[in-house]
Design a protein around this motif. Structure first.
Motif, PDB file in Angstrom:
ATOM      1  N   ARG A  44      44.820  42.736  39.364  1.00 56.94           N
ATOM      2  CA  ARG A  44      45.756  41.934  38.561  1.00 56.94           C
ATOM      3  C   ARG A  44      47.045  42.659  38.223  1.00 56.94           C
ATOM      4  NH1 ARG A  44      41.864  38.497  34.502  1.00 56.94           N
ATOM      5  NH2 ARG A  44      40.525  37.731  36.167  1.00 56.94           N
ATOM      6  N   SER A  45      47.152  43.903  38.634  1.00 58.51           N
ATOM      7  CA  SER A  45      48.337  44.663  38.251  1.00 58.51           C
ATOM      8  C   SER A  45      48.761  45.600  39.366  1.00 58.51           C
ATOM      9  CB  SER A  45      48.052  45.442  36.966  1.00 58.51           C
ATOM     10  OG  SER A  45      49.244  46.015  36.467  1.00 58.51           O
TER      11      SER A  45
ATOM     12  N   ARG B  24      36.570  43.258  36.558  1.00 55.57           N
ATOM     13  CA  ARG B  24      37.068  41.874  36.501  1.00 55.57           C
ATOM     14  C   ARG B  24      38.593  41.848  36.449  1.00 55.57           C
ATOM     15  NH1 ARG B  24      33.607  40.092  31.468  1.00 55.57           N
ATOM     16  NH2 ARG B  24      34.438  42.128  30.931  1.00 55.57           N
ATOM     17  N   LEU B  25      39.221  42.941  36.038  1.00 59.52           N
ATOM     18  CA  LEU B  25      40.681  43.011  35.960  1.00 59.52           C
ATOM     19  C   LEU B  25      41.317  43.621  37.209  1.00 59.52           C
ATOM     20  CD1 LEU B  25      41.067  44.246  32.266  1.00 59.52           C
ATOM     21  CD2 LEU B  25      41.235  41.902  33.143  1.00 59.52           C
TER      22      LEU B  25
ATOM     23  N   ASP C 123      45.359  48.972  43.000  1.00 60.67           N
ATOM     24  CA  ASP C 123      45.714  48.606  41.630  1.00 60.67           C
ATOM     25  C   ASP C 123      45.502  49.843  40.755  1.00 60.67           C
ATOM     26  OD1 ASP C 123      45.931  47.711  39.002  1.00 60.67           O
ATOM     27  OD2 ASP C 123      44.741  45.909  39.327  1.00 60.67           O
TER      28      ASP C 123
ATOM     29  N   SER D  64      37.600  34.501  47.598  1.00 65.56           N
ATOM     30  CA  SER D  64      38.471  35.523  47.014  1.00 65.56           C
ATOM     31  C   SER D  64      38.158  36.917  47.532  1.00 65.56           C
ATOM     32  CB  SER D  64      38.356  35.521  45.497  1.00 65.56           C
ATOM     33  OG  SER D  64      37.096  36.049  45.104  1.00 65.56           O
TER      34      SER D  64
ATOM     35  N   SER E 141      52.250  38.849  44.838  1.00 69.93           N
ATOM     36  CA  SER E 141      51.945  37.510  44.321  1.00 69.93           C
ATOM     37  C   SER E 141      52.693  36.493  45.187  1.00 69.93           C
ATOM     38  CB  SER E 141      52.391  37.410  42.855  1.00 69.93           C
ATOM     39  OG  SER E 141      53.808  37.437  42.784  1.00 69.93           O
TER      40      SER E 141
END
Length: 181
Positions: free
Chosen positions: A90-91, A86-87, A75, A164, A117
């Motif tokens: 996500r990208s 925490r991010l 990422d 996770s 995704s």
């Protein structure tokens, strides 16, 4: 005649493989070498090599590590060391997502796949390295390479917690990612 002999020699010689070399620091320390499968997933390999050559993967953490399954990283937007972890995951990058390039290569120990995704055409920059065979991934994710050296380093990457696999505390980091031919 000489030109023909030269052409034959070039065609008969094996193609040079593109390799990705990942220097890792943290709980794991060392180098992982991956042979990228240009012929299997050309668009995905081109993206990985483009990002690596630009230094985008340098100092990106392994944010999701599930024992007995895989270690995920890549990422380049939210996964840099020192960012809000925490991010992380996500990208991807500022480049468009890629269309899936599925193959019949099985997801076995040491295989490298592209993370995505639920949309099969959403892979971007994140990738994962398999700790073990997981046949349920076969034909569902794009295979981009295989670890050829440094699987001991992969095995030592700090494991995450829970389903996770989120890494708590200081994650392991790809300090330098380079491409070789």
């Amino acid at each position: 005649m000489r030109k023909l002999a030269l052409l034959f020699a070039v065609l008969a010689s094996p193609a040079l493989a593109t390799t990705l070399q990942i220097d890792v620091q943290g709980q794991a320390n060392g180098r992982i070498t991956i042979d990228l499968l240009d012929d299997v997933a050309p668009a995905h390999v081109a993206r990985i090599t483009q990002l690596a050559r630009a230094g985008a993967y340098d100092n990106v953490v392994f944010h999701r590590v599930i024992p007995g399954f895989m270690a995920q990283t890549g990422d380049v937007e939210f996964g840099k060391l020192g960012s809000d972890m925490r991010l992380a995951g996500r990208s991807g990058s500022d480049k468009p997502d890629l269309k899936a390039e599925f193959s019949d290569i099985p997801f076995e120990r040491g295989v490298v796949g592209m993370a995505r995704s639920n949309d099969p055409d959403s892979a971007n920059s994140q990738f994962f390295i398999m700790f073990a065979s997981k046949p349920h991934l076969n034909g569902q994710y794009t295979v981009v390479g295989r670890v050829t050296d440094g699987m001991d380093v992969v095995d030592a990457i700090k494991k995450g917690q829970g389903e996770s696999g989120a890494v708590i505390g200081a994650p392991d980091v790809m300090t330098k990612v380079t491409v070789g031919d």
